[in-house]
Design an enzyme around this catalytic site. Structure first.
Site, PDB file in Angstrom:
ATOM      1  N   LYS A  25      -2.306  -1.535  -3.778  1.00  0.00           N
ATOM      2  CA  LYS A  25      -3.175  -0.366  -3.657  1.00  0.00           C
ATOM      3  C   LYS A  25      -2.338   0.899  -3.726  1.00  0.00           C
ATOM      4  CE  LYS A  25      -6.095   1.805  -0.271  1.00  0.00           C
ATOM      5  NZ  LYS A  25      -6.521   1.812   1.077  1.00  0.00           N
ATOM      6  N   LYS A  41       0.853  -1.185   0.000  1.00  0.00           N
ATOM      7  CA  LYS A  41       0.000   0.000   0.000  1.00  0.00           C
ATOM      8  C   LYS A  41       0.886   1.230   0.000  1.00  0.00           C
ATOM      9  CE  LYS A  41      -3.609   2.225   2.739  1.00  0.00           C
ATOM     10  NZ  LYS A  41      -4.575   2.040   3.822  1.00  0.00           N
TER      11      LYS A  41
HETATM   12  C1  PBG Z   1      -7.246   2.957   5.745  1.00  0.00           C
HETATM   13  C2  PBG Z   1      -7.694   2.923   4.333  1.00  0.00           C
HETATM   14  C3  PBG Z   1      -7.589   3.957   3.374  1.00  0.00           C
HETATM   15  C4  PBG Z   1      -8.150   3.452   2.198  1.00  0.00           C
HETATM   16  C5  PBG Z   1      -8.604   2.173   2.461  1.00  0.00           C
HETATM   17  N1  PBG Z   1      -8.291   1.849   3.781  1.00  0.00           N
HETATM   18  C6  PBG Z   1      -7.111   5.334   3.521  1.00  0.00           C
HETATM   19  C7  PBG Z   1      -5.696   5.623   3.826  1.00  0.00           C
HETATM   20  O1  PBG Z   1      -4.846   4.751   3.884  1.00  0.00           O
HETATM   21  O2  PBG Z   1      -5.431   6.799   4.040  1.00  0.00           O
HETATM   22  C8  PBG Z   1      -8.256   4.196   0.901  1.00  0.00           C
HETATM   23  C9  PBG Z   1      -9.257   3.662  -0.067  1.00  0.00           C
HETATM   24  C10 PBG Z   1      -9.597   4.586  -1.173  1.00  0.00           C
HETATM   25  O3  PBG Z   1      -8.978   5.650  -1.390  1.00  0.00           O
HETATM   26  O4  PBG Z   1     -10.549   4.260  -1.892  1.00  0.00           O
HETATM   27  N2  PBG Z   1      -8.213   2.454   6.600  1.00  0.00           N
END
Ligand code: PBG
Length: 335
Positions: free
Chosen positions: A259, A206
């Site tokens: 991601k 991520k």
């Molecule tokens: C954290 C989380 C995020 C997203 C999914 N889980 C936000 C982040 O890491 O700041 C982002 C998903 C998206 O942008 O669609 N719980």
């Protein structure tokens, strides 16, 4: 005369003609390598307290924060479109430094899991496991006195959250906080609590991405200060993705995830090639959704074609599963 010579010459020089297989819709369909299927999709749902609430998210046209009753209706649409899974995010009633509601038996996500599983036992309910939507500081872990995210102290909370989701009936838990050791901690917690059969979908790779912007409105999870760069990955790093993925595999992850998706298609391909034994998900994140919705709303792009082409590209890069806000629309277009 000259034309005739040219015709003969090109025929002779071009025995290989890829266009032959593109000549008709039937041929094109027969030789298509990648085809989308509603079974590829996972649909994210934001659940909030209250009743009959559909609070639209300004930066994500078509997506809303839903009360549990409305989330069940959304899950019904998801099931009708033959999409196998939803991914739940919760908006708590109160926030505090630890995020107590995150692991409460009657927390918002726990309520939503029970309601959706009761209405649609076949639906695969996946839950996001992180602290950021629940903590008053908006960070993905506990903080020390200097505001730094504590790693090891956060792990037991993540395990508690996962166990509370499992007890409510979740089918898969998806830790998204990028804490080192989060998969191992959650696996150990679930096993001890009697959930050794419950799979973990790890947000293994991520990145610290600008494309989460609209989600942070949707889930009210923006950090109140600082950023997430000490735990989420640097966009320049590709080899490090293999390290993160290998670690999560060793810790017992059952699915891997990359991601965001679009700026990281090469990473999706690398994970697919290096970890062929695990199903791979890609998260087509909020900012990626918003870009296409904005262009379509302006009449600058044909939404249906652009969305299906984008999702096909993510699948062609190597994703088995795509978490996407386009899921309902895309599944309807595929009918
Ligand atoms: C954290 C989380 C995020 C997203 C999914 N889980 C936000 C982040 O890491 O700041 C982002 C998903 C998206 O942008 O669609 N719980």
């Amino acid at each position: 005369m000259i034309e005739r010579v040219l015709t003969q010459a090109t025929t002779l020089e071009l025995p290989i003609r890829p266009r032959r297989l593109r000549a008709t819709p039937g041929l094109r369909r027969m030789v298509r390598e990648t085809e989308l299927n509603p079974a590829d999709f996972i649909y994210p749902i934001f659940v909030t307290h209250g009743h009959k609430i559909r609070q639209p998210i300004a930066t994500m046209p078509g997506i809303a924060q839903l009360s549990v009753d409305e989330a069940v209706r959304e899950a019904e649409k998801t099931a009708e479109l033959n999409i196998p899974a939803v991914l739940l995010f919760g908006l708590p009633a109160h926030k505090d430094p630890i995020g107590e509601e995150n692991f409460a038996t009657d927390g918002i996500v726990q309520q939503a899991i029970r309601a959706i599983k009761q209405a649609f036992p076949e639906m695969v309910v996946i839950t996001d496991v992180c602290l950021c939507e629940y903590t008053d500081h908006g960070h993905c872990g506990l903080l020390d006195d200097h505001g730094h995210v504590l790693n090891d102290e956060t792990l037991p909370i993540l395990a508690d959250v996962a166990i509370s989701h499992a007890e409510a009936g979740a089918d898969v838990v998806a830790p998204s906080g990028m804490m080192d050791g989060m998969v191992a901690a959650i696996r150990a917690g679930l096993d001890v609590a009697g959930f050794s059969q419950l799979p973990i979908m790890s947000y293994a790779v991520k990145y610290a991405s600008a494309f989460y912007g609209p989600f942070r409105d949707a889930a009210d999870g923006a950090p109140k200060f600082g950023d997430r760069k000490t735990h989420q990955m640097d966009p320049g790093n590709g080899r490090e993705a293999l390290r993160e993925a290998a670690l999560d595999v060793a810790e017992g992850a059952d699915f891997l995830m990359v991601k965001p998706a679009l700026a990281y298609l090469d990473i999706i391909r690398q994970l697919r090639d290096n970890f062929p034994e695990l199903p791979l998900a890609a998260y087509n994140v909020s900012g990626e959704y918003t870009m296409l919705k904005a262009a379509a709303a302006n009449g600058w792009l044909d939404e249906e074609r652009a969305v299906l082409e984008t999702l096909t590209g993510i699948k062609r890069a190597g994703a088995d599963l795509i978490i996407t806000y386009h899921a309902l629309a895309a599944a309807a277009w595929l009918k």
